[in-house]
Motif scaffolding. Structure first.
Motif, PDB file in Angstrom:
ATOM      1  N   ALA A  29       0.827  -1.208   0.000  1.00 60.00           N
ATOM      2  CA  ALA A  29       0.000   0.000   0.000  1.00 60.00           C
ATOM      3  C   ALA A  29       0.860   1.257   0.000  1.00 60.00           C
ATOM      4  CB  ALA A  29      -0.902   0.012   1.229  1.00 60.00           C
ATOM      5  N   PRO A  30       0.378   2.346  -0.596  1.00 62.40           N
ATOM      6  CA  PRO A  30       1.050   3.639  -0.427  1.00 62.40           C
ATOM      7  C   PRO A  30       1.061   4.028   1.052  1.00 62.40           C
ATOM      8  CG  PRO A  30      -0.626   3.742  -2.155  1.00 62.40           C
ATOM      9  CD  PRO A  30      -0.823   2.435  -1.450  1.00 62.40           C
ATOM     10  N   ASP A  31       1.976   4.895   1.417  1.00 65.02           N
ATOM     11  CA  ASP A  31       2.110   5.271   2.832  1.00 65.02           C
ATOM     12  C   ASP A  31       0.838   5.882   3.406  1.00 65.02           C
ATOM     13  OD1 ASP A  31       4.696   4.329   2.851  1.00 65.02           O
ATOM     14  OD2 ASP A  31       5.614   6.315   2.574  1.00 65.02           O
ATOM     15  N   ASP A  32       0.092   6.625   2.596  1.00 60.62           N
ATOM     16  CA  ASP A  32      -1.097   7.304   3.108  1.00 60.62           C
ATOM     17  C   ASP A  32      -2.393   6.601   2.678  1.00 60.62           C
ATOM     18  OD1 ASP A  32      -0.895   7.917   0.431  1.00 60.62           O
ATOM     19  OD2 ASP A  32      -1.372  10.039   0.669  1.00 60.62           O
ATOM     20  N   TYR A  33      -2.282   5.324   2.381  1.00 60.53           N
ATOM     21  CA  TYR A  33      -3.425   4.555   1.890  1.00 60.53           C
ATOM     22  C   TYR A  33      -4.586   4.567   2.891  1.00 60.53           C
ATOM     23  CZ  TYR A  33      -5.919   0.486  -0.039  1.00 60.53           C
ATOM     24  OH  TYR A  33      -6.868  -0.360  -0.562  1.00 60.53           O
ATOM     25  N   ASP A  34      -4.313   4.211   4.128  1.00 58.13           N
ATOM     26  CA  ASP A  34      -5.371   4.156   5.131  1.00 58.13           C
ATOM     27  C   ASP A  34      -5.989   5.529   5.360  1.00 58.13           C
ATOM     28  OD1 ASP A  34      -3.926   1.716   5.319  1.00 58.13           O
ATOM     29  OD2 ASP A  34      -4.651   1.410   7.352  1.00 58.13           O
ATOM     30  N   ALA A  35      -5.164   6.549   5.428  1.00 61.07           N
ATOM     31  CA  ALA A  35      -5.681   7.904   5.650  1.00 61.07           C
ATOM     32  C   ALA A  35      -6.573   8.341   4.489  1.00 61.07           C
ATOM     33  CB  ALA A  35      -4.522   8.883   5.833  1.00 61.07           C
ATOM     34  N   PHE A  36      -6.185   7.987   3.274  1.00 61.56           N
ATOM     35  CA  PHE A  36      -6.976   8.334   2.100  1.00 61.56           C
ATOM     36  C   PHE A  36      -8.365   7.723   2.188  1.00 61.56           C
ATOM     37  CE2 PHE A  36      -8.411   6.903  -2.140  1.00 61.56           C
ATOM     38  CZ  PHE A  36      -8.595   8.133  -2.757  1.00 61.56           C
ATOM     39  N   TRP A  37      -8.431   6.432   2.480  1.00 64.07           N
ATOM     40  CA  TRP A  37      -9.724   5.763   2.502  1.00 64.07           C
ATOM     41  C   TRP A  37     -10.567   6.142   3.711  1.00 64.07           C
ATOM     42  CZ3 TRP A  37     -12.281   4.154  -1.372  1.00 64.07           C
ATOM     43  CH2 TRP A  37     -11.623   3.713  -2.513  1.00 64.07           C
ATOM     44  N   ARG A  38      -9.945   6.358   4.839  1.00 64.64           N
ATOM     45  CA  ARG A  38     -10.732   6.774   6.017  1.00 64.64           C
ATOM     46  C   ARG A  38     -11.364   8.154   5.780  1.00 64.64           C
ATOM     47  NH1 ARG A  38     -10.155   3.037   9.808  1.00 64.64           N
ATOM     48  NH2 ARG A  38      -8.198   1.871   9.955  1.00 64.64           N
ATOM     49  N   ALA A  39     -10.639   9.030   5.123  1.00 66.72           N
ATOM     50  CA  ALA A  39     -11.195  10.349   4.818  1.00 66.72           C
ATOM     51  C   ALA A  39     -12.366  10.231   3.844  1.00 66.72           C
ATOM     52  CB  ALA A  39     -10.114  11.263   4.239  1.00 66.72           C
ATOM     53  N   THR A 247      -0.087   4.120 -12.825  1.00 70.19           N
ATOM     54  CA  THR A 247       0.147   3.105 -11.795  1.00 70.19           C
ATOM     55  C   THR A 247       0.094   3.700 -10.394  1.00 70.19           C
ATOM     56  OG1 THR A 247       2.536   3.400 -12.045  1.00 70.19           O
ATOM     57  CG2 THR A 247       1.505   1.603 -13.294  1.00 70.19           C
ATOM     58  N   GLU A 248       0.477   4.965 -10.249  1.00 71.35           N
ATOM     59  CA  GLU A 248       0.439   5.595  -8.921  1.00 71.35           C
ATOM     60  C   GLU A 248      -1.000   5.814  -8.455  1.00 71.35           C
ATOM     61  OE1 GLU A 248       2.933   6.167  -6.686  1.00 71.35           O
ATOM     62  OE2 GLU A 248       3.917   4.865  -8.156  1.00 71.35           O
ATOM     63  N   VAL A 249      -1.906   6.088  -9.371  1.00 68.81           N
ATOM     64  CA  VAL A 249      -3.322   6.219  -9.020  1.00 68.81           C
ATOM     65  C   VAL A 249      -3.909   4.850  -8.680  1.00 68.81           C
ATOM     66  CG1 VAL A 249      -5.613   6.874  -9.863  1.00 68.81           C
ATOM     67  CG2 VAL A 249      -3.613   8.279 -10.431  1.00 68.81           C
ATOM     68  N   LEU A 250      -3.593   3.861  -9.511  1.00 68.75           N
ATOM     69  CA  LEU A 250      -4.168   2.526  -9.321  1.00 68.75           C
ATOM     70  C   LEU A 250      -3.769   1.900  -7.988  1.00 68.75           C
ATOM     71  CD1 LEU A 250      -3.691   1.084 -12.925  1.00 68.75           C
ATOM     72  CD2 LEU A 250      -5.818   1.898 -11.870  1.00 68.75           C
ATOM     73  N   ARG A 251      -2.659   2.312  -7.415  1.00 67.46           N
ATOM     74  CA  ARG A 251      -2.241   1.754  -6.124  1.00 67.46           C
ATOM     75  C   ARG A 251      -3.288   1.980  -5.042  1.00 67.46           C
ATOM     76  NH1 ARG A 251       3.251   3.767  -4.033  1.00 67.46           N
ATOM     77  NH2 ARG A 251       3.094   1.878  -2.762  1.00 67.46           N
ATOM     78  N   TYR A 252      -4.063   3.061  -5.147  1.00 70.97           N
ATOM     79  CA  TYR A 252      -5.081   3.365  -4.138  1.00 70.97           C
ATOM     80  C   TYR A 252      -6.376   2.586  -4.372  1.00 70.97           C
ATOM     81  CZ  TYR A 252      -2.089   7.158  -2.600  1.00 70.97           C
ATOM     82  OH  TYR A 252      -1.012   7.885  -2.109  1.00 70.97           O
ATOM     83  N   PHE A 253      -6.496   1.939  -5.524  1.00 72.40           N
ATOM     84  CA  PHE A 253      -7.751   1.274  -5.885  1.00 72.40           C
ATOM     85  C   PHE A 253      -7.522  -0.204  -6.172  1.00 72.40           C
ATOM     86  CE2 PHE A 253      -7.962   5.751  -6.816  1.00 72.40           C
ATOM     87  CZ  PHE A 253      -9.131   6.125  -6.177  1.00 72.40           C
ATOM     88  N   ASP A 254      -6.575  -0.777  -5.467  1.00 75.53           N
ATOM     89  CA  ASP A 254      -6.253  -2.193  -5.642  1.00 75.53           C
ATOM     90  C   ASP A 254      -7.028  -3.008  -4.618  1.00 75.53           C
ATOM     91  OD1 ASP A 254      -4.824  -4.772  -5.537  1.00 75.53           O
ATOM     92  OD2 ASP A 254      -3.433  -3.758  -6.902  1.00 75.53           O
ATOM     93  N   ALA A 255      -7.895  -3.898  -5.102  1.00 74.10           N
ATOM     94  CA  ALA A 255      -8.747  -4.675  -4.193  1.00 74.10           C
ATOM     95  C   ALA A 255      -7.930  -5.641  -3.342  1.00 74.10           C
ATOM     96  CB  ALA A 255      -9.798  -5.435  -4.996  1.00 74.10           C
ATOM     97  N   ALA A 256      -6.811  -6.115  -3.850  1.00 71.99           N
ATOM     98  CA  ALA A 256      -5.976  -7.013  -3.047  1.00 71.99           C
ATOM     99  C   ALA A 256      -5.280  -6.241  -1.927  1.00 71.99           C
ATOM    100  CB  ALA A 256      -4.957  -7.714  -3.938  1.00 71.99           C
TER     101      ALA A 256
END
Length: 329
Positions: A29-39, A247-256
């Motif tokens: 996951a990107p470093d701010d993955y959790d923060a992105f989705w929680r927001a 690819t940098e955008v898709l990292r935030y939308f990866d179901a795995a």
């Protein structure tokens, strides 16, 4: 290794055995993955969904089916269907996602997995008879690219929010099963496009108690970009060839990647052969799940074959057992 006679210009089993598929990992996951989705989730929970139930359209399988409209993020007004018990109050609730063909009617998603259940069957923005929205393409190959230039504008993030808002709308429509003890427990069902959206939505929403993801898409984007297919992933592959930075955008939308955060009990139905959603991506979602999970192996997905009816019935039985165990607790 699954094998069927077909005329696709590629192997829909991708040369993989079941053992191979069970070893496919999730991308980091990107470093701010959790923060992105929680927001994103907090934004969706602030929406006043203002659901409006339409007239009775159909009664079957123990439920009365009504049209429904509700508001999602960005003020987008969406439609769909709500199924309510024909008799008595709902003890369980389901949010049911749809595939990338959209949804024209409730169809085979009713009957519901459990008796005494209610469900909302939303059409996410841009999709299906009741999700059309000006400016959002309604064809999967164009829809999957809409806003893909940025993680903040990509339509897939808004479609995930549509599911959260659908859950809010269903809770608003249902009385508490036991007054004072809170809203009904929710389960999630999603197939293909709806399976991928579910994997992205469920880690952040504690209103859900369990989920089923059938042939989920959006799993392991770096690998998907190397695999030809007949589904929406091919449009993303084409876009990536001209815009490798996506690819940098898709990292935030990866179901795995999302599945590594998904601690709810999950039943995954993944196929060994699938021309539309490559099996390696499907199994990447299953393999990454952080909580209790079950796997139902399908011989094929998105493909008519002789054993399809029997496998479909086996999956329905597994679904009833699974949700009976987890939502009934």
């Amino acid at each position: 290794m699954a094998s069927f006679a077909h005329d696709f210009p590629f192997d829909p089993a991708y040369g993989c055995t079941l053992d191979d598929l069970l070893r496919i990992p999730a991308p980091a996951a990107p470093d701010d993955y959790d923060a992105f989705w929680r927001a994103r989730y907090e934004e969706a929970r602030k929406v006043a969904t203002e659901p409006e139930l339409g007239p009775l359209e159909e009664e079957r399988d123990g439920v009365r089916i009504h049209g429904v409209t509700f508001t999602s993020v960005g003020g987008v007004r969406l439609g769909g269907w709500v199924a309510l018990p024909a008799e008595g109050a709902a003890e369980y609730g389901f949010v049911i996602g749809h595939g990338y063909g959209g949804r024209q009617e409730p169809g085979p998603d009713v009957p519901l997995p459990l008796p005494r259940s209610a469900a909302i069957l939303p059409c996410v923005r841009g999709m299906g008879a009741r999700g059309l929205w000006d400016g959002i393409p309604d064809v999967s190959s164009a829809h999957v690219l809409h806003g893909i230039e940025s993680r903040d504008t990509y339509v897939i993030g808004d479609c995930v929010a549509d599911l959260w808002c659908a859950a809010s709308a269903l809770h608003e429509l249902l009385p508490e099963p036991v007054p004072g003890e809170g809203a009904v427990r929710l389960g999630y069902l999603g197939e293909s496009f709806g399976g991928g959206l579910g994997a992205l939505a469920l880690p952040w929403d504690d209103r859900f108690a369990a989920g089923q993801l059938t042939v989920p898409t959006f799993g392991n984007h770096p690998l998907r970009l190397t695999l030809p297919c007949a589904g929406s992933g091919e449009a993303v592959r084409g876009y990536h060839r001209e815009h490798p930075e996506v690819t940098e955008v898709l990292r935030y939308f990866d179901a795995a990647t999302a599945a590594t955060r998904l601690e709810l009990p999950v039943l995954v139905a993944a196929a060994l052969f699938d021309p539309s959603v490559p099996p390696p991506g499907q199994f990447a979602v299953h393999n990454a799940l952080a909580g209790e999970h079950e796997l139902q192996v399908l011989s094929a997905g998105h493909f008519e074959h002789e054993g399809l009816a029997a496998e479909t019935e086996e999956l329905r039985a597994a679904r009833r057992r699974f949700f009976g165990a987890w939502l009934g607790r």
